[in-house]
Design a protein around this motif. Structure first.
Motif, PDB file in Angstrom:
ATOM      1  N   ASP A   7     -26.333 100.764 -33.187  1.00  0.00           N
ATOM      2  CA  ASP A   7     -27.347 101.289 -32.278  1.00  0.00           C
ATOM      3  C   ASP A   7     -28.085 102.455 -32.920  1.00  0.00           C
ATOM      4  OD1 ASP A   7     -26.694  99.441 -30.388  1.00  0.00           O
ATOM      5  OD2 ASP A   7     -25.445 100.795 -29.197  1.00  0.00           O
ATOM      6  N   ASP A   8     -27.344 103.345 -33.595  1.00  0.00           N
ATOM      7  CA  ASP A   8     -27.968 104.482 -34.268  1.00  0.00           C
ATOM      8  C   ASP A   8     -28.986 104.007 -35.291  1.00  0.00           C
ATOM      9  OD1 ASP A   8     -26.525 106.244 -32.780  1.00  0.00           O
ATOM     10  OD2 ASP A   8     -25.058 106.718 -34.358  1.00  0.00           O
ATOM     11  N   ASN A   9     -28.595 102.994 -36.082  1.00  0.00           N
ATOM     12  CA  ASN A   9     -29.499 102.477 -37.096  1.00  0.00           C
ATOM     13  C   ASN A   9     -30.760 101.905 -36.474  1.00  0.00           C
ATOM     14  OD1 ASN A   9     -27.811 103.153 -39.200  1.00  0.00           O
ATOM     15  ND2 ASN A   9     -26.792 101.153 -39.264  1.00  0.00           N
ATOM     16  N   GLN A  10     -30.610 101.177 -35.378  1.00  0.00           N
ATOM     17  CA  GLN A  10     -31.768 100.594 -34.708  1.00  0.00           C
ATOM     18  C   GLN A  10     -32.698 101.672 -34.192  1.00  0.00           C
ATOM     19  OE1 GLN A  10     -30.227  97.994 -31.723  1.00  0.00           O
ATOM     20  NE2 GLN A  10     -29.495  96.458 -33.173  1.00  0.00           N
ATOM     21  N   GLN A  11     -32.156 102.738 -33.653  1.00  0.00           N
ATOM     22  CA  GLN A  11     -32.980 103.813 -33.118  1.00  0.00           C
ATOM     23  C   GLN A  11     -33.718 104.550 -34.242  1.00  0.00           C
ATOM     24  OE1 GLN A  11     -29.775 105.687 -31.133  1.00  0.00           O
ATOM     25  NE2 GLN A  11     -29.664 104.056 -29.613  1.00  0.00           N
ATOM     26  N   GLN A  12     -33.038 104.750 -35.370  1.00  0.00           N
ATOM     27  CA  GLN A  12     -33.691 105.396 -36.506  1.00  0.00           C
ATOM     28  C   GLN A  12     -34.783 104.511 -37.088  1.00  0.00           C
ATOM     29  OE1 GLN A  12     -30.303 106.226 -38.931  1.00  0.00           O
ATOM     30  NE2 GLN A  12     -29.584 107.897 -37.635  1.00  0.00           N
ATOM     31  N   SER A  77     -29.204 108.602 -24.727  1.00  0.00           N
ATOM     32  CA  SER A  77     -29.032 109.979 -25.187  1.00  0.00           C
ATOM     33  C   SER A  77     -29.162 110.090 -26.699  1.00  0.00           C
ATOM     34  CB  SER A  77     -27.672 110.520 -24.736  1.00  0.00           C
ATOM     35  OG  SER A  77     -26.611 109.742 -25.275  1.00  0.00           O
ATOM     36  N   ASP A  78     -28.759 109.051 -27.435  1.00  0.00           N
ATOM     37  CA  ASP A  78     -28.897 109.076 -28.889  1.00  0.00           C
ATOM     38  C   ASP A  78     -30.362 109.137 -29.305  1.00  0.00           C
ATOM     39  OD1 ASP A  78     -26.176 108.995 -29.261  1.00  0.00           O
ATOM     40  OD2 ASP A  78     -26.078 106.829 -29.530  1.00  0.00           O
ATOM     41  N   MET A  79     -31.242 108.453 -28.562  1.00  0.00           N
ATOM     42  CA  MET A  79     -32.659 108.511 -28.867  1.00  0.00           C
ATOM     43  C   MET A  79     -33.215 109.910 -28.657  1.00  0.00           C
ATOM     44  SD  MET A  79     -35.248 106.887 -30.029  1.00  0.00           S
ATOM     45  CE  MET A  79     -35.097 105.107 -29.835  1.00  0.00           C
ATOM     46  N   LEU A  80     -32.738 110.593 -27.624  1.00  0.00           N
ATOM     47  CA  LEU A  80     -33.149 111.971 -27.406  1.00  0.00           C
ATOM     48  C   LEU A  80     -32.704 112.868 -28.559  1.00  0.00           C
ATOM     49  CD1 LEU A  80     -32.325 112.316 -23.600  1.00  0.00           C
ATOM     50  CD2 LEU A  80     -34.606 112.270 -24.614  1.00  0.00           C
ATOM     51  N   ASP A  81     -31.494 112.626 -29.065  1.00  0.00           N
ATOM     52  CA  ASP A  81     -31.002 113.399 -30.202  1.00  0.00           C
ATOM     53  C   ASP A  81     -31.890 113.194 -31.430  1.00  0.00           C
ATOM     54  OD1 ASP A  81     -28.904 114.306 -28.668  1.00  0.00           O
ATOM     55  OD2 ASP A  81     -27.461 112.842 -29.441  1.00  0.00           O
TER      56      ASP A  81
END
Length: 221
Positions: A7-12, A77-81
């Motif tokens: 998920d982190d990779n997708q958001q980045q 919340s990860d997208m906000l970060d």
């Protein structure tokens, strides 16, 4: 790789996607121009909710008014970060973030002057879901909402419809499965049904592009 890491990779990747290439930079410039114009059309609101804020790409535009209070929400919340991490410090200190869904905003009624929603409605195909979101916007804003989406009645929408019809005829899959073109008369009726009147709209490239930004004002009985 864990699901969280994926998920982190997708958001980045999402954040980087909007910064690559000359065409993309020109698109970002035009998006920012439309956002500024829409904010002026909305009366230059002082308290704005950016929802969903995504990668924070419009935060610098929202922060151009020195005394504007900016709330930013996203269901992830990860997208906000990520948005906070990549924003300049002078912009980041102007933003108050919190996690929230557009269907159930964690604010009381009439909490903000304007809801700024630039990257949501073209992902929503279902009319009832759009209506539910608009009703929640009506509850939370005390004055205006800025809403952007893909609409028909232009060259690109006509081309897309023709291409999709061809893909269906040969058994192919849709080119883009999570983005949808909405009939202008349909979405404008939904605005009215939710309790808004249209102040106006601006098109990315009039007559050619699908992207349209509406400025809505809350009506009070």
């Amino acid at each position: 790789m864990s699901e969280h890491a994926s998920d982190d990779n997708q958001q980045q990747q999402y954040a980087r996607h909007h910064e690559q290439g000359l065409a993309r930079r020109l698109s970002l410039w035009r998006d920012a121009q439309l956002a500024r114009q829409a904010l002026r059309d909305a009366g230059d609101p002082g308290l704005v909710l950016d929802l969903p804020s995504g990668s924070g790409r419009f935060w610098p535009v929202l922060a151009e008014r020195a005394n504007r209070v900016i709330l930013a929400a996203d269901r992830c919340s990860d997208m906000l970060d990520i948005a906070e991490a990549q924003s300049p410090a002078k912009v980041r200190k102007r933003i108050r973030t919190f996690q929230s869904s557009a269907l159930s905003i964690n604010l009381s009624a009439n909490s903000v002057d304007c809801i700024f929603c630039m990257r949501l409605f073209h992902h929503v195909a279902d009319s009832e879901e759009r209506k539910a979101i608009l009703q929640e916007f009506y509850r939370v804003t005390r004055d205006t909402a800025i809403v952007a989406l893909w609409v028909d009645g232009n060259i690109k929408a006509w081309r897309r419809k023709r291409q999709e019809a061809y893909r269906r005829s040969v058994g192919g899959a849709p080119a883009v499965r999570n983005r949808f073109v909405v009939c202008r008369t349909e979405i404008e009726s939904e605005f009215i049904e939710a309790g808004f009147r249209m102040v106006g709209h601006r098109d990315f490239l009039p007559g050619y592009a699908m992207w349209r930004v509406y400025v809505l004002r809350k009506t009070v009985d």
